[in-house]
Scaffold this active site. Structure first.
Site, PDB file in Angstrom:
ATOM      1  N   ASN A  11      -5.209 -45.072  -4.646  1.00  0.00           N
ATOM      2  CA  ASN A  11      -6.048 -45.283  -5.824  1.00  0.00           C
ATOM      3  C   ASN A  11      -6.901 -46.515  -5.538  1.00  0.00           C
ATOM      4  O   ASN A  11      -6.411 -47.637  -5.598  1.00  0.00           O
ATOM      5  CB  ASN A  11      -5.128 -45.495  -7.044  1.00  0.00           C
ATOM      6  CG  ASN A  11      -5.882 -45.923  -8.272  1.00  0.00           C
ATOM      7  OD1 ASN A  11      -7.119 -45.887  -8.302  1.00  0.00           O
ATOM      8  ND2 ASN A  11      -5.144 -46.326  -9.304  1.00  0.00           N
ATOM      9  N   LYS A  13      -9.346 -47.722  -7.128  1.00  0.00           N
ATOM     10  CA  LYS A  13      -9.768 -48.458  -8.338  1.00  0.00           C
ATOM     11  C   LYS A  13     -11.247 -48.838  -8.250  1.00  0.00           C
ATOM     12  O   LYS A  13     -12.033 -48.116  -7.635  1.00  0.00           O
ATOM     13  CB  LYS A  13      -8.843 -49.665  -8.570  1.00  0.00           C
ATOM     14  CG  LYS A  13      -7.367 -49.250  -8.654  1.00  0.00           C
ATOM     15  CD  LYS A  13      -6.456 -50.317  -9.188  1.00  0.00           C
ATOM     16  CE  LYS A  13      -5.023 -49.817  -9.163  1.00  0.00           C
ATOM     17  NZ  LYS A  13      -4.067 -50.754  -9.759  1.00  0.00           N
ATOM     18  N   HIS A  96      -3.579 -43.336 -15.977  1.00  0.00           N
ATOM     19  CA  HIS A  96      -3.163 -44.580 -15.320  1.00  0.00           C
ATOM     20  C   HIS A  96      -2.995 -45.661 -16.387  1.00  0.00           C
ATOM     21  O   HIS A  96      -3.743 -45.705 -17.365  1.00  0.00           O
ATOM     22  CB  HIS A  96      -4.217 -44.992 -14.286  1.00  0.00           C
ATOM     23  CG  HIS A  96      -3.757 -46.122 -13.432  1.00  0.00           C
ATOM     24  ND1 HIS A  96      -3.776 -47.431 -13.855  1.00  0.00           N
ATOM     25  CD2 HIS A  96      -3.210 -46.136 -12.189  1.00  0.00           C
ATOM     26  CE1 HIS A  96      -3.283 -48.200 -12.908  1.00  0.00           C
ATOM     27  NE2 HIS A  96      -2.924 -47.449 -11.883  1.00  0.00           N
ATOM     28  N   GLU A  98      -3.868 -48.599 -16.507  1.00  0.00           N
ATOM     29  CA  GLU A  98      -5.090 -49.380 -16.789  1.00  0.00           C
ATOM     30  C   GLU A  98      -5.989 -48.618 -17.756  1.00  0.00           C
ATOM     31  O   GLU A  98      -6.639 -49.217 -18.616  1.00  0.00           O
ATOM     32  CB  GLU A  98      -5.803 -49.726 -15.475  1.00  0.00           C
ATOM     33  CG  GLU A  98      -5.026 -50.799 -14.711  1.00  0.00           C
ATOM     34  CD  GLU A  98      -5.159 -50.759 -13.202  1.00  0.00           C
ATOM     35  OE1 GLU A  98      -6.069 -50.099 -12.670  1.00  0.00           O
ATOM     36  OE2 GLU A  98      -4.309 -51.388 -12.535  1.00  0.00           O
ATOM     37  N   GLU A 168       4.855 -45.156 -12.769  1.00  0.00           N
ATOM     38  CA  GLU A 168       4.307 -46.459 -12.408  1.00  0.00           C
ATOM     39  C   GLU A 168       4.693 -47.475 -13.477  1.00  0.00           C
ATOM     40  O   GLU A 168       4.002 -47.591 -14.500  1.00  0.00           O
ATOM     41  CB  GLU A 168       2.774 -46.390 -12.317  1.00  0.00           C
ATOM     42  CG  GLU A 168       2.273 -45.456 -11.240  1.00  0.00           C
ATOM     43  CD  GLU A 168       0.907 -45.895 -10.736  1.00  0.00           C
ATOM     44  OE1 GLU A 168       0.783 -46.085  -9.521  1.00  0.00           O
ATOM     45  OE2 GLU A 168      -0.009 -46.073 -11.553  1.00  0.00           O
ATOM     46  N   GLY A 174       0.176 -54.055  -9.228  1.00  0.00           N
ATOM     47  CA  GLY A 174      -0.663 -55.178  -8.831  1.00  0.00           C
ATOM     48  C   GLY A 174       0.026 -56.533  -8.925  1.00  0.00           C
ATOM     49  O   GLY A 174      -0.616 -57.571  -8.795  1.00  0.00           O
ATOM     50  N   SER A 213       3.087 -51.777  -6.518  1.00  0.00           N
ATOM     51  CA  SER A 213       3.376 -52.716  -5.434  1.00  0.00           C
ATOM     52  C   SER A 213       4.116 -52.072  -4.263  1.00  0.00           C
ATOM     53  O   SER A 213       5.002 -52.693  -3.657  1.00  0.00           O
ATOM     54  CB  SER A 213       4.138 -53.941  -5.960  1.00  0.00           C
ATOM     55  OG  SER A 213       3.335 -54.649  -6.886  1.00  0.00           O
TER      56      SER A 213
HETATM   57  P1  PGA Z   1      -0.578 -51.419  -6.760  1.00  0.00           P
HETATM   58  O1  PGA Z   1      -1.241 -50.375  -7.802  1.00  0.00           O
HETATM   59  O2  PGA Z   1      -0.108 -50.616  -5.577  1.00  0.00           O
HETATM   60  O3  PGA Z   1      -1.706 -52.361  -6.429  1.00  0.00           O
HETATM   61  O4  PGA Z   1       0.539 -52.075  -7.486  1.00  0.00           O
HETATM   62  C1  PGA Z   1      -0.673 -49.113  -8.008  1.00  0.00           C
HETATM   63  C2  PGA Z   1      -1.514 -48.338  -8.991  1.00  0.00           C
HETATM   64  O5  PGA Z   1      -2.108 -48.951  -9.883  1.00  0.00           O
HETATM   65  O6  PGA Z   1      -1.604 -47.097  -8.910  1.00  0.00           O
END
Ligand code: PGA
Length: 251
Positions: A11, A13, A96, A98, A168, A174, A213
């Protein structure tokens, strides 16, 4: 031996320029030959065509990070799953955290988006996950159930035959602080057994990815859990060597 073919999805982003995403995609195409899991990359909408031209005729699949719950009409600024299908996208991430937290997407919107993706003939990657407060309050099971039930109410249990789930935990995205493999496995097993109450063969076949992560250093341990079928990777997906190392950890 996992009965489900693992999938590792990147992803990307809100990152990259036309030249940097082409360079990243090229490095992945060059390095993917010894990877046996399914590999997917999800650039921003405007980079999809550039990446499509690089990954065409490779093992790397293309997806997007979001889409409209509508298929056409007066919905300014939206992008329909049907439009993404024309660019050879096979998967679309929906819900997601976010999108849920920063753009107000409710369980019901996420469910409608999952249905819109399937109506276009594509596979939704349906993201669910609890916040830190919900985990600390001991509520993760009810939060996971509510998020999953909202989708099941719209696409039905049979819809999960053409869907991927991504667990997730919001507190792991993140942050550098992944769920432990035991924590993640506990949630994945609960999600699969909840689906199995409705249809055991659909539940046995659905891929449940872990995201939050994931790094080369923790991927193998996470992916070796019986109900973890690969990962949804954010930060580490922006580095070709790291992403390929994570893919190799999945098979
Ligand atoms: P990350 O994000 O691997 O940077 O923690 C995962 C995601 O948001 O799908």
């Amino acid at each position: 031996m996992n009965p489900r073919q693992p999938l590792v999805a990147g992803n990307w982003k809100l990152n990259g320029s036309r030249s940097s995403v082409k360079a990243l995609a090229t490095a992945l195409v060059d390095g993917v030959s010894d990877v046996t899991c399914d590999v997917l990359v999800c650039p921003s909408f405007v980079h999809i065509q550039d990446v499509q031209s690089v990954v065409a005729n490779s093992a790397i699949k293309l997806g997007s990070q979001n889409c409209s719950m509508q298929s056409s009409g007066a919905f300014t600024g939206e992008v329909a799953a049907e439009m993404l299908q024309e660019f050879s996208c096979s998967h679309i991430i929906v819900g997601h955290s976010e999108r849920r937290q920063l753009f107000g997407e409710s369980d019901s919107i996420v469910a409608k988006k999952a249905a819109a993706v399937q109506n276009a003939g594509l596979i939704p990657i349906i993201c669910i996950g609890e916040t830190l407060e919900e985990r600390e309050a001991g509520n993760w099971q009810s939060v996971m159930s509510a998020q999953l039930d909202a989708v099941t109410a719209v696409i039905g249990i049979d819809g999960f035959a053409n869907a991927v789930i991504a667990y997730e935990p919001v507190w792991a995205i993140g942050t550098g602080k992944s769920a432990s493999s035991e924590q993640a496995q506990e949630v994945h097993a609960m999600l699969r057994s909840k689906l199995a109450e409705l249809n055991s063969s659909v539940a046995a076949g659905v891929k449940i990815l872990y995201g939050g992560s994931v790094k080369p250093a923790n991927a193998k341990e996470l992916f070796s859990q019986p109900d973890i079928d690969g990962g949804l990777i954010g930060g580490a997906a922006l580095n070709a060597d790291d992403f390929l190392a994570i893919c190799r950890a999945a098979g």
